[in-house]
Design a protein around this motif. Structure first.
Motif, PDB file in Angstrom:
ATOM      1  N   GLU A 253      54.932  51.782  26.131  1.00 59.67           N
ATOM      2  CA  GLU A 253      54.193  51.374  24.933  1.00 59.67           C
ATOM      3  C   GLU A 253      52.674  51.307  25.153  1.00 59.67           C
ATOM      4  N   TYR A 254      52.254  51.436  26.416  1.00 59.22           N
ATOM      5  CA  TYR A 254      50.827  51.421  26.725  1.00 59.22           C
ATOM      6  C   TYR A 254      50.377  52.794  27.246  1.00 59.22           C
ATOM      7  N   GLU A 255      50.867  53.833  26.598  1.00 58.80           N
ATOM      8  CA  GLU A 255      50.512  55.195  26.992  1.00 58.80           C
ATOM      9  C   GLU A 255      49.006  55.445  26.874  1.00 58.80           C
TER      10      GLU A 255
ATOM     11  N   LEU B 210      43.014  55.604  31.924  1.00 53.92           N
ATOM     12  CA  LEU B 210      42.809  55.503  33.366  1.00 53.92           C
ATOM     13  C   LEU B 210      42.815  56.875  34.040  1.00 53.92           C
ATOM     14  N   GLU B 211      43.561  57.815  33.477  1.00 53.63           N
ATOM     15  CA  GLU B 211      43.675  59.133  34.101  1.00 53.63           C
ATOM     16  C   GLU B 211      42.490  60.032  33.795  1.00 53.63           C
TER      17      GLU B 211
ATOM     18  N   SER C 260      31.167  57.159  29.794  1.00 51.21           N
ATOM     19  CA  SER C 260      31.942  55.984  29.396  1.00 51.21           C
ATOM     20  C   SER C 260      33.243  56.435  28.744  1.00 51.21           C
ATOM     21  N   TYR C 261      34.337  55.786  29.126  1.00 45.63           N
ATOM     22  CA  TYR C 261      35.667  56.075  28.583  1.00 45.63           C
ATOM     23  C   TYR C 261      36.200  54.788  27.952  1.00 45.63           C
TER      24      TYR C 261
ATOM     25  N   ASP D 223      38.277  64.057  35.625  1.00 45.72           N
ATOM     26  CA  ASP D 223      36.896  64.554  35.600  1.00 45.72           C
ATOM     27  C   ASP D 223      36.243  64.427  36.979  1.00 45.72           C
ATOM     28  N   ALA D 224      36.549  63.343  37.675  1.00 47.33           N
ATOM     29  CA  ALA D 224      35.982  63.146  39.010  1.00 47.33           C
ATOM     30  C   ALA D 224      36.510  64.199  39.978  1.00 47.33           C
TER      31      ALA D 224
END
Length: 281
Positions: free
Chosen positions: A195-197, A203-204, A143-144, A209-210
């Protein structure tokens, strides 16, 4: 072990190899102390898959249930006819969980799988090591979220929250699942704004990891990216313990309601405890 082979000189030779094995009485405490529940789960899954090739699935499931009840009766700590008193030692504590997920896995539940797919899944279970085989039986779920670092979570419908991203590894599939809120923000392009870094990093992280799993895994798993309530989300939902089903969505205070009639793990354990304590009478 007796091995007969032809030497490079042309002679036929026989090599006899002996190994030391420890023996113990059936009531010896050494047996539960040395029990490897992970190796046992993989071994039982391979035997069950072998049986499934010649017997009906219902017969194999009943065999698995009988073997699990006998193990709980033999090594559980309980008072006769008192299911509330049932306890399993640390070496046995997660073994029923493995059996629960095995019963629901694609190895035994072949509906919606072609014969070729079923043969491929079972072949991989036979040839992979214990770690990979356990991932096939009980997939891992990460979970992230914004509240902390990525962390493993229970393979449970309660883990499907609106404000998290989940990474599922079933060995055959690598799936990234976006909660409804995260998906809406992504579609609105918030992650592209400076501003939404933190949203961009969120999301990255599962993608990186995948990619690491995809590079290391052979055969290469199927890569899926989906959103909550999307059609591809079924690959995740089918693997989760449905603790929040359509008729108990608010019972545990969270999680997405799963539309299934499958028994959840809590009910499975309740029935197992009842049968285990009664079997001794």
């Amino acid at each position: 072990f007796v091995t007969t082979y032809q030497h490079s000189s042309g002679q036929y030779r026989m090599r006899v190899t002996t190994i030391a094995r420890s023996w113990a009485e059936g009531s010896s405490p050494e047996i539960p102390a040395s029990f490897d529940q992970e190796a046992a789960a993989v071994l039982m899954s391979r035997i069950a898959v072998f049986k499934a090739e010649i017997d009906e699935t219902a017969d194999v499931l009943r065999w698995l249930d009988r073997m699990l009840i006998r193990l709980c009766q033999k090594f559980g700590d309980y008072r006769r006819d008192d299911a509330a008193s049932f306890r399993l030692g640390p070496n046995f504590s997660i073994y029923p969980q493995f059996m629960y997920h095995l019963r629901r896995s694609q190895f035994l539940q072949v509906f919606n799988s072609s014969p070729d797919e079923t043969a491929f899944y079972r072949h991989c279970l036979y040839r992979e090591d214990t770690s990979n085989s356990l991932t096939m039986i009980q997939p891992s779920l990460m979970s992230y979220g914004f509240e902390g670092a990525p962390a493993p979570v229970q393979l449970d419908s309660m883990s499907m929250k609106n404000d998290v991203v989940l990474l599922l590894d079933t060995f055959f599939h690598i799936l990234i699942w976006h909660g409804e809120t995260i998906a809406e923000w992504r579609k609105a392009g918030y992650h592209e704004q400076p501003e939404y870094e933190n949203l961009k990093l969120l999301l990255e992280a599962p993608v990186q990891d995948a990619q690491g799993l995809l590079v290391e895994r052979m055969p290469i798993p199927r890569y899926i990216v989906c959103d909550q309530n999307g059609s591809q989300a079924r690959f995740l939902v089918s693997k989760l313990n449905p603790s929040t089903s359509y008729n108990s969505a608010n019972q545990y205070g969270g999680g997405e309601a799963v539309l299934t009639d499958d028994v959840n793990f809590s009910s499975f354990m309740s029935v197992l405890k009842s049968l285990a304590v009664k079997a001794a009478s």
